[in-house]
Design a protein around this motif. Structure first.
Motif, PDB file in Angstrom:
ATOM      1  N   GLN A 153      58.024  57.005  72.714  1.00  0.00           N
ATOM      2  CA  GLN A 153      59.429  57.372  72.839  1.00  0.00           C
ATOM      3  C   GLN A 153      59.955  57.091  74.247  1.00  0.00           C
ATOM      4  OE1 GLN A 153      61.304  58.590  70.335  1.00  0.00           O
ATOM      5  NE2 GLN A 153      63.163  59.007  71.503  1.00  0.00           N
ATOM      6  N   THR A 154      59.128  57.343  75.258  1.00  0.00           N
ATOM      7  CA  THR A 154      59.522  57.086  76.643  1.00  0.00           C
ATOM      8  C   THR A 154      59.753  55.603  76.875  1.00  0.00           C
ATOM      9  OG1 THR A 154      58.259  59.007  77.418  1.00  0.00           O
ATOM     10  CG2 THR A 154      58.843  57.343  79.056  1.00  0.00           C
TER      11      THR A 154
ATOM     12  N   GLN B 205      60.331  53.331  74.605  1.00  0.00           N
ATOM     13  CA  GLN B 205      61.468  52.937  73.774  1.00  0.00           C
ATOM     14  C   GLN B 205      62.788  53.281  74.439  1.00  0.00           C
ATOM     15  OE1 GLN B 205      61.751  54.043  69.373  1.00  0.00           O
ATOM     16  NE2 GLN B 205      63.133  55.520  70.290  1.00  0.00           N
ATOM     17  N   THR B 206      62.882  54.485  74.984  1.00  0.00           N
ATOM     18  CA  THR B 206      64.111  54.915  75.652  1.00  0.00           C
ATOM     19  C   THR B 206      64.409  54.043  76.865  1.00  0.00           C
ATOM     20  OG1 THR B 206      63.714  57.205  74.946  1.00  0.00           O
ATOM     21  CG2 THR B 206      65.303  56.870  76.724  1.00  0.00           C
TER      22      THR B 206
ATOM     23  N   SER C 181      60.943  61.019  78.657  1.00  0.00           N
ATOM     24  CA  SER C 181      61.849  60.529  77.617  1.00  0.00           C
ATOM     25  C   SER C 181      63.193  61.250  77.658  1.00  0.00           C
ATOM     26  CB  SER C 181      61.197  60.696  76.243  1.00  0.00           C
ATOM     27  OG  SER C 181      62.092  60.350  75.214  1.00  0.00           O
ATOM     28  N   SER C 182      63.149  62.585  77.766  1.00  0.00           N
ATOM     29  CA  SER C 182      64.388  63.373  77.789  1.00  0.00           C
ATOM     30  C   SER C 182      65.196  63.081  79.039  1.00  0.00           C
ATOM     31  CB  SER C 182      64.057  64.869  77.715  1.00  0.00           C
ATOM     32  OG  SER C 182      63.348  65.176  76.542  1.00  0.00           O
TER      33      SER C 182
ATOM     34  N   PHE D 238      55.314  63.230  79.138  1.00  0.00           N
ATOM     35  CA  PHE D 238      55.999  62.152  78.426  1.00  0.00           C
ATOM     36  C   PHE D 238      57.283  62.655  77.754  1.00  0.00           C
ATOM     37  CE2 PHE D 238      51.587  60.126  77.986  1.00  0.00           C
ATOM     38  CZ  PHE D 238      51.782  59.390  79.144  1.00  0.00           C
ATOM     39  N   THR D 239      57.271  63.911  77.310  1.00  0.00           N
ATOM     40  CA  THR D 239      58.489  64.497  76.748  1.00  0.00           C
ATOM     41  C   THR D 239      59.561  64.606  77.821  1.00  0.00           C
ATOM     42  OG1 THR D 239      57.221  65.778  75.135  1.00  0.00           O
ATOM     43  CG2 THR D 239      59.464  66.504  75.561  1.00  0.00           C
TER      44      THR D 239
ATOM     45  N   SER E  13      66.928  59.698  78.802  1.00  0.00           N
ATOM     46  CA  SER E  13      68.023  59.762  77.842  1.00  0.00           C
ATOM     47  C   SER E  13      69.247  60.460  78.434  1.00  0.00           C
ATOM     48  CB  SER E  13      67.567  60.489  76.573  1.00  0.00           C
ATOM     49  OG  SER E  13      68.609  60.547  75.628  1.00  0.00           O
TER      50      SER E  13
ATOM     51  N   ASN F 230      55.172  60.591  72.064  1.00  0.00           N
ATOM     52  CA  ASN F 230      56.102  60.805  73.179  1.00  0.00           C
ATOM     53  C   ASN F 230      56.025  59.681  74.206  1.00  0.00           C
ATOM     54  OD1 ASN F 230      56.981  63.171  72.015  1.00  0.00           O
ATOM     55  ND2 ASN F 230      55.608  64.471  73.193  1.00  0.00           N
TER      56      ASN F 230
END
Length: 279
Positions: free
Chosen positions: A239-240, A242-243, A191-192, A187-188, A195, A236
């Motif tokens: 965050q994914t 959301q991104t 998300s990264s 998941f990190t 982005s 995370n």
């Protein structure tokens, strides 16, 4: 006051409404916990309030502490959502002015004091014309870090939370099957990656970030209790999602392609008009 009103307009009503609802639920969860969490300073009082809210949320699910951590992590993410929306909007504005900033750097390649002063003056004028605050994207990070640290410490310091069980996990021990560390890393990465894909111009560090962060999270999640790994997985994942909705790289790329096509069409029309005039 005017600047604050403008910020609220940029964020929009929905993130603010969700944040207020999340705050109310957190307060209800904290006050519904019948036990006592000791505190001896202002910071420990904040951590104790977080711990009480997690334990209160856990009681809603029959003292299932894993569910309490999941629910509270989601609520915290909704609570800081307005800050994240503001941060993403500021970052996207900065990306728009990047070509102009590079042109200024080419215009003033010298390292002397006069060149730097001239470049800084033109940069400030560029930021003002574009309505960009170069430090605006840092404010949400500064505000949300204490919140996330308090959440981390409330889980780490609570023996009650760490003694609970959730699915195959003993929340106070490491994940024996490495499922949570793997999910946290995945998941990190997602998300990264999303982005960075929304960033038109990337340097070596920007390209490496989606691959460095997941490795760090993976080994960190292995070393900490499963309660913290669960917090990272849920946070995370949020965050994914959301991104994807706030900074969708596929939508942004399509918009840039359309704008580039319009610009190319306009240039062709101008050239065609010039040739017709010469005839």
């Amino acid at each position: 006051m005017k600047r604050f009103t403008n910020i609220l307009k940029k964020i929009g009503p929905l993130p603010l409404i969700l944040a207020v609802i999340a705050l109310i639920i957190i307060i209800i969860a904290g006050t519904s916990f019948s036990g006592h969490v000791a505190s001896h300073s202002l910071w420990s009082a904040v951590v104790a309030a977080f711990t009480s809210a997690i334990l209160g949320a856990s009681a809603w699910f029959g003292n299932n502490y894993g569910m309490g951590i999941i629910v509270f992590t989601i609520l915290i993410r909704f609570l800081i959502l307005p800050l994240m929306v503001y941060q993403i909007q500021s970052m996207m504005k900065m990306q728009i002015v990047q070509p102009a900033l590079k042109a200024l750097q080419s215009k003033y390649p010298g390292k002397d004091t006069e060149s730097r002063q001239l470049m800084m003056a033109e940069q400030q004028a560029l930021y003002k014309d574009a309505g960009v605050n170069p430090f605006a994207s840092m404010l949400p990070l500064v505000v949300q870090m204490p919140v996330l640290i308090a959440l981390y410490q409330s889980i780490y310091n609570s023996q009650v939370l760490r003694s609970g069980k959730f699915l195959w996990l003993q929340l106070g021990n490491n994940d024996p099957y490495y499922i949570l560390p793997i999910l946290a890393a995945l998941f990190t990465f997602a998300s990264s990656w999303l982005s960075t894909q929304a960033t038109p111009e990337q340097n070596g560090m920007t390209k490496a970030m989606p691959y460095i962060f997941p490795v760090v999270i993976f080994f960190s999640a292995i070393a900490v209790p499963s309660a913290l790994s669960l917090y990272w997985v849920v946070g995370n994942l949020f965050q994914t999602i959301q991104t994807f909705f706030l900074q969708n790289p596929f939508k942004i790329r399509r918009q840039r392609e359309l704008e580039s096509q319009k610009e190319r069409d306009m240039k062709r029309k101008i050239k065609k008009a010039k040739r017709s005039t010469k005839r």
